[in-house]
Write an enzyme that holds these catalytic residues in place. Structure first.
Site, mmCIF file in Angstrom:
data_model
loop_
_atom_site.group_PDB
_atom_site.id
_atom_site.type_symbol
_atom_site.label_atom_id
_atom_site.label_comp_id
_atom_site.label_asym_id
_atom_site.label_seq_id
_atom_site.Cartn_x
_atom_site.Cartn_y
_atom_site.Cartn_z
ATOM 1 N N HIS A 122 2.361 54.746 21.571
ATOM 2 C CA HIS A 122 2.384 55.884 22.485
ATOM 3 C C HIS A 122 1.383 55.624 23.599
ATOM 4 O O HIS A 122 0.173 55.598 23.352
ATOM 5 C CB HIS A 122 2.037 57.175 21.744
ATOM 6 C CG HIS A 122 3.053 57.556 20.709
ATOM 7 N ND1 HIS A 122 2.714 58.117 19.501
ATOM 8 C CD2 HIS A 122 4.413 57.438 20.706
ATOM 9 C CE1 HIS A 122 3.812 58.333 18.804
ATOM 10 N NE2 HIS A 122 4.848 57.936 19.508
ATOM 11 N N HIS A 164 -3.127 55.144 16.130
ATOM 12 C CA HIS A 164 -2.636 56.237 16.982
ATOM 13 C C HIS A 164 -3.793 57.109 17.439
ATOM 14 O O HIS A 164 -4.915 56.977 16.962
ATOM 15 C CB HIS A 164 -1.633 57.113 16.217
ATOM 16 C CG HIS A 164 -0.261 56.533 16.101
ATOM 17 N ND1 HIS A 164 0.785 56.953 16.872
ATOM 18 C CD2 HIS A 164 0.237 55.561 15.292
ATOM 19 C CE1 HIS A 164 1.873 56.266 16.553
ATOM 20 N NE2 HIS A 164 1.560 55.420 15.590
ATOM 21 N N GLU A 205 -5.101 57.854 12.679
ATOM 22 C CA GLU A 205 -5.166 58.774 13.811
ATOM 23 C C GLU A 205 -6.617 58.971 14.247
ATOM 24 O O GLU A 205 -7.473 59.312 13.432
ATOM 25 C CB GLU A 205 -4.584 60.141 13.408
ATOM 26 C CG GLU A 205 -3.162 60.090 12.899
ATOM 27 C CD GLU A 205 -2.158 59.991 14.006
ATOM 28 O OE1 GLU A 205 -2.550 60.153 15.170
ATOM 29 O OE2 GLU A 205 -0.974 59.759 13.720
ATOM 30 N N GLU A 265 -1.986 57.579 24.121
ATOM 31 C CA GLU A 265 -3.013 57.552 23.081
ATOM 32 C C GLU A 265 -3.903 56.332 23.293
ATOM 33 O O GLU A 265 -3.931 55.386 22.501
ATOM 34 C CB GLU A 265 -2.359 57.562 21.701
ATOM 35 C CG GLU A 265 -1.581 58.848 21.453
ATOM 36 C CD GLU A 265 -0.661 58.773 20.239
ATOM 37 O OE1 GLU A 265 -0.738 57.788 19.475
ATOM 38 O OE2 GLU A 265 0.141 59.705 20.055
#
Length: 1226
Positions: free
Chosen positions: A920, A1017, A1102, A923
């Site tokens: 992504h 991420h 994350e 990010e």
């Protein structure tokens, strides 16, 4: 009686007076007697109930039959006084006992008995006043606790009985008050509300509340509450609008506002606002409100209330009404599709991209024709629901419940012949290292040593190698980039030898089944620490010119790139520089004070050097930034808009600031102040400038020349800004570009601002955000980079901005952009900045930018600086992206000590760890974590050497180069979220995912499954760093099917790495980790690699965009130092994982082991039941202003195609394998 003798409560004894009286009353019920006796007994019970809490407690105690006796008597008696006595007793019981006693009365059938009593009493002519008062008082208290009360009341005919009592006794306030309270309870049921409306209840309420009078304020308060409940019915609201009652409500509100000087009647004023809030849920109500000048009335009255904190409920409710009635505006764009177009080689048959391409050109995709036609659906809850139902345990409807789907099932997917195309990317499996300059020239016995004797240099510089890799082309970099000729020559020879052996190695792989078997048996690897000699390359050999640009030596040469770039425009302070050719294109460095470097004095230089040393945690060598190399790399980077400029932060580089940046405390009232300023746009339209100052959609646009207007730009790599409109002198609305081949995903921003004046508060509003909430509401600040500060030896991104908030605005989002949902609005991020320098050039970003060119620069520096005798480093090209950029694949491990068979065998048998990041583009923190991982793996830390000797690392550091280059937030150029394509990636549309999955399938085919797969991420809705993994047992457990979960047998090794990280990484939070598999995530890398490839330890890691609320960094915003540290700590965690899984290691710390008897039941208490955002992630504020502009707290399910992560197949923020737009209530 026997029932009365068995009482478990200690306070309830057989000889107590109340027990005796209740027994006597029960006997009267069983044996008909004179009513006088019943009157006497009930009067005695009433006296005790009124005077003694002990009596009330005994009558409602568990096991007591007191309530049944009273209700039985009430149901059977014909005596009025006895009935009144019992009703008075019930009033005492429910008035002082709270909700438990009310619920107790409901469970004993009190509602039905009292409603029947009401119906019987209404037959008297006239009805007995005291009896009606008592019945209505009790029913008004118990009704909300009975979820079937609305239906019961309607069936028993109670609605008209109560309504007629009010109509006939308007002057009898003693009787009307409890009747109004009960009407309010009736109205909670939408069917009842409509029925009452047909019988004139709305008109009746307006008779009670107006005209203005301070008499009977308690009656008016209840009438207004009842009216607000009634007007939630669209039928009743239309009736009120048709009769002109909206104007009446506004008039009454102004009267109360003017006369309630001491604010003693705030509840009445709020009741009026609640009624307005209800009636404006329909379009007719909103129009009537606007026509009656309601916006200006509520704006003025709310501004007058700001000075009194106790009146905040009035201000907040007024704000809500005004926002709801604010006319929906069109985004000032010709289309919501991206300003940039990229023609796809293949058009998908289905999905949002297919819909985008099939949309007729004449269709307006910015707004819907019916945008403001639909009423806001806030009908009252139906009778099957009550508040208690909301208190159920958390239930995740998205959770996978099919055990067969949960069980990992390795699926080859592609044939062995097809997968052979990846053999050349695994030369380490077949290379015999005969031609390499290894540490040991002579073969010697393979021995284990406990220590590493030779230091490893910190890698810094590198050169990407050229050549063919099968049918995948590499990017050929210019050879003059190498910082040291000898090292570059040696490296070139090293890589050339490896390439020459590829064909022979392929044959070796096929001809040596014995080696393959040895490999299979050693998947987990051996723990060897091979004796190493001193490095041939030392830090002194690395030229100081490769330092980032702010050491003493670099300061002297810092003007070099500025002198070779000539100024294209004369300006006393700022100049546009150019003339570095990009093979036909010009590289521009924006605006820069060309004299800024030359005016630096020696004292500043010395202090700058010390600041850098104190702030940059790379103690063993220079950093990886090289401005000249960056410029060379940018020349080969291909963007859709064909960018020719370079942003200064990317050119100068970034070092972490030497100070902490705490999470911003949000001042009370910020959001409503911002909303009020937005509302002023409608009320004071003459004050709005509304001038376009930046526009990508208009190629002929010219920048205004006025000196007091800010100038904007984002025409550089990773930039994203589409349009800027000056609203007021120092306020600007900013619109972000959609992802290419998409019409949404507006979140990432990166743009340049210049022409500012110091001491001026500039307000920036990014007005087309899509998520329902943001960490900008919880202390996160945007990032700013000042060129002036960088020239003064402070080259860092810092958190900047005040008065930050995120809220729903009045710009309409079309159903085309909202996945088919109508009536949705965009959200605004607003922040205020005071710039420190005049005519500075500043950059703003959503998070720390990390471009594709930056990655290529870092990889080249790492490659050129590593010691090939100790570190095995390869940088291959996995594939080319849609726009022709190379997707790098990095291999890192330790070199074998010699080419002796045992050393080579051990080298080949190291288990694989597969890492990836940046699928992504928005990010960017994922890339900073990956940078920390890469630097640690290439460092001379003894632990890093042990790690290299333990694993072979295959790393794809950027899975979505095109998205990063072109400033996308979520998608690649295909317009799709690549992290939702892992199940069936297309080689034409998703080449990076197709080939990354191919690598994993190849490893599975040759029986070399990675021990760990982790995809890095970023998460925009949660704090800290955490992991998502996959577990059958935990998934089943969270379905609340305990029996099924007990039958599942599963190795809990998936928990080991997160648990290790929770011990060693200060930013890591175990309680935010989740191991459930949700349906919306089944096409993500984490789940596919676990289910199809068979990697048990398959994770998404994350990293927060905001900061931490636990551990060492609690209360601090996260920076690149902490992100890089997390990347390094992840490596340390892998080494500990190796020791825990190695049969040769003993004395393991028990606290880090996951035993089989560590039950899921207990572990679930310290992890999250879902990957969705929970209430604790986004708590309510003291400032109770709803983020939405509607009256109901919507659980915003962003974009219909996005479930779990806002994406085309799921539902979240278009978050990451992580973030979700649905907020589940626990």
């Amino acid at each position: 009686m026997s029932k009365l003798k068995v009482i478990p409560e200690k306070s309830l004894t057989n000889n107590s007076r109340i027990v005796g009286l209740l027994a006597q009353l029960e006997k009267i019920n069983a044996e008909p007697s004179e009513s006088d006796t019943a009157r006497y007994v009930t009067s005695k019970i009433l006296h005790l109930a009124q005077s003694q809490e002990k009596t009330r407690r005994e009558m409602t105690a568990k096991g007591s039959t007191g309530m049944e006796i009273l209700l039985s008597t009430l149901e059977n008696t014909k005596d009025l006084q006895t009935t009144l006595n019992i009703l008075s007793i019930l009033v005492e019981l429910v008035s002082a006992g709270g909700g438990r006693r009310v619920s107790f009365l409901v469970t004993k059938g009190g509602s039905q008995i009292l409603l029947q009593l009401l119906m019987n009493a209404s037959k008297e002519s006239p009805p007995h006043e005291d009896l009606m008062v008592q019945i209505h008082s009790i029913l008004a208290k118990i009704g909300p606790k009975d979820k079937k009360f609305g239906v019961k009341a309607r069936i028993n005919g109670a609605l008209n009985i109560t309504l007629n009592l009010v109509k006939q006794n308007l002057q009898n306030h003693r009787l009307v008050l409890p009747c109004l309270q009960l009407l309010r309870v009736y109205s909670a049921n939408s069917v009842n509300s409509v029925s009452l409306g047909k019988n004139g209840v709305v008109e009746l309420m307006f008779k009670i509340i107006g005209p203005f009078s301070k008499k009977n304020s308690s009656l008016i308060k209840v009438a207004l509450d009842t009216l607000a409940a009634l007007l939630k019915s669209k039928t009743n609201a239309r009736r009120a609008v048709d009769r002109g009652y909206v104007q009446v409500l506004l008039t009454i509100y102004v009267d109360w506002h003017r006369h309630d000087n001491r604010h003693r009647n705030m509840l009445i004023r709020k009741g009026i606002l609640q009624s307005l809030k209800s009636v404006t849920n329909i379009k007719l109500g909103r129009k009537a409100f606007i026509d009656a000048n309601g916006m200006k009335i509520l704006y003025n009255t709310s501004q007058e209330c700001l000075a009194v904190r106790t009146l905040d409920p009035l201000v907040n409710t007024s704000s809500l009404i005004m926002r709801k009635c604010f006319p929906k505006n069109r985004l000032p764009l010709p289309t919501i599709k991206s300003s940039f177009h990229f023609q796809l080689p293949v058009i998908p048959v289905t999905g949002p991209v297919a819909q985008l391409y099939s949309l007729p050109p004449e269709v307006d995709d910015v707004v819907d024709e019916s945008d403001d036609n639909d009423d806001i659906d806030v009908e009252a809850e139906n009778e099957t629901e009550n508040e208690d139902d909301l208190d159920q345990n958390f239930k995740n409807d998205d959770i996978e419940t099919d055990i067969n789907k949960l069980k990992p099932q390795q699926e080859p997917g592609r044939t062995i012949e097809d997968l052979k195309m990846y053999e050349h990317l695994f030369p380490e499996l077949v290379d015999d290292f005969q031609d390499y300059d290894l540490i040991s020239k002579e073969p010697k016995p393979f021995v284990f040593e406990g220590k590493v004797r030779g230091p490893i240099v910190v890698p810094t510089a590198g050169e990407e190698t050229s050549g063919n890799s099968g049918n995948l082309r590499k990017v050929v970099m210019k050879e003059n980039i190498s910082s040291k000729g000898d090292e570059g020559e040696k490296k070139s020879t090293f890589m050339d030898l490896a390439k020459e052996d590829i064909k022979d190695n392929d044959r070796t792989l096929q001809q040596q089944p014995g080696d393959q078997n040895r490999t299979i048996s050693s998947v987990h690897g051996l723990n060897n620490d091979i004796v190493k000699a001193l490095d041939r390359i030392t830090l002194q050999n690395i030229p100081s010119q490769t330092a980032p640009g702010f050491t003493a030596e670099m300061k002297k040469d810092c003007s070099l790139p500025l002198t070779v770039l000539t100024c294209a425009k004369a300006c006393p302070h700022m100049a546009t520089c150019g003339n570095v050719l990009f093979e036909g294109r010009t590289v521009q460095l924006g605006k820069l004070c060309c004299t800024g470097v030359e005016t630096e004095d020696d004292e500043d230089t010395e202090s700058n050097s010390s600041v850098e040393q104190a702030s940059v945690e790379v103690p063993d060598g220079p950093t990886l930034h090289d401005p000249d190399l960056y410029i060379e790399i940018v020349k080969n980077t291909k963007s859709v808009p064909e960018y020719s400029e370079v942003a200064y932060p990317d050119y100068f580089g970034h070092i972490p600031p030497p100070f902490k940046e705490p999470i911003l405390e949000r001042p009370y009232g910020v959001q409503r102040t911002k909303i009020a300023q937005d509302i002023e746009r409608l009320i004071h339209q003459s004050d709005i400038i509304d001038r376009v100052v930046y526009d990508l959609d208009n190629p002929n646009y010219t920048i205004p020349e006025e000196g007091d207007i800010l100038k904007f730009n984002s025409k550089f790599e990773s930039g994203n800004l589409r349009k800027v409109i000056q609203i007021r002198k120092n306020e600007y609305d900013l619109i972000l570009n959609s992802d290419i081949n998409s019409n949404h995903y507006h979140q990432w921003f990166y743009f340049e601002v210049s022409g500012m004046r110091p001491g001026v508060a500039y307000r920036f509003n990014i007005i087309n955000c899509e998520k329902s909430n943001s960490q900008f509401n919880y202390g996160m600040q945007p990032l700013m980079y000042s060129v002036q500060e960088a020239l003064n030896a402070r080259p860092w991104w810092i958190r900047m901005g005040t008065d930050i908030c995120y809220y729903k605005n009045h710009f309409s989002r079309s159903s085309v952009a909202a996945g088919g949902q109508k009536g949705k609005s965009y959200y605004t991020i607003t922040f205020t900045v005071n710039f420190p320098h005049k005519d500075d050039v500043c950059y703003f970003a959503y998070h720390y930018p990390y471009t594709y060119s930056t990655l290529q620069m870092h990889l080249q520096k790492l490659e050129s600086a590593h010691n090939p005798q100790q570190i095995y480093f390869r940088k291959d090209v996995l594939c080319e992206t849609l726009s022709g950029n190379s997707c790098p694949l990095v291999t890192i491990t330790a070199m074998p000590e010699s080419n002796y068979y045992e050393h080579i065998c051990h080298f080949r048998n190291r288990p694989y760890v597969f890492l990836s990041a940046r699928v992504h583009p928005g990010e960017t923190n994922a890339s900073w974590v990956m940078k920390g991982t890469l630097e640690y793996l290439m460092s001379n830390n003894p632990t890093a050497q042990s790690l290299r000797e333990s694993y072979i690392f295959k790393i794809v550091p950027m899975l979505n180069p095109d998205g990063v280059i072109n400033g996308n937030h979520r998608c690649s150029l295909s317009g799709e979220d690549l992290n939702r394509q892992w199940q069936s990636p297309s080689p034409d549309l998703h080449p990076t995912i197709y080939h990354a999955k191919g690598l994993l399938q190849y490893l599975a085919a040759v029986k070399r499954l990675p021990l760990v797969y982790c995809d890095y991420h970023g998460h925009s809705r949660k704090k800290n760093v955490f992991m998502y993994g996959c577990s059958i047992k935990e998934t089943v457990w969270h379905t609340n099917d305990n029996a099924t979960s007990c039958d599942v047998v599963e190795d809990t090794g998936y928990r080991t790495l997160p648990k290790i990280l929770s011990h060693i990484a200060p930013a890591f939070c175990m309680s935010s980790c989740s191991f459930v598999v949700e349906k919306s995530k089944e096409s993500t890398a984490r789940v596919v690699v676990w289910r199809e490839i068979g990697v048990q330890r398959s994770y998404t890691m994350e990293s927060t965009l905001c900061g931490c609320d636990q551990g060492k960094y609690k209360g601090l915003q996260i920076g690149t130092r902490e992100l890089e540290e997390m990347g390094a700590k992840f490596c340390v965690g892998l080494l500990r994982l190796k020791r825990l899984t190695s049969p040769l290691e003993y004395n393991l710390p028990s606290s880090l082991l996951d035993f089989e008897n560590d039950l899921i039941e207990s572990s679930c208490k310290v992890t999250s039941p879902t990957t969705y955002v929970l209430d604790e992630d986004e708590p309510r504020f003291l400032e109770e202003v709803d983020y939405s502009a509607e009256s109901n707290d919507e659980l915003d399910i962003e974009l219909a195609e996005n479930v779990g992560d806002y994406e085309p197949s799921a539902q979240e923020e278009v978050l990451s394998d992580s973030e979700l737009s649905r907020t589940y209530l626990p």
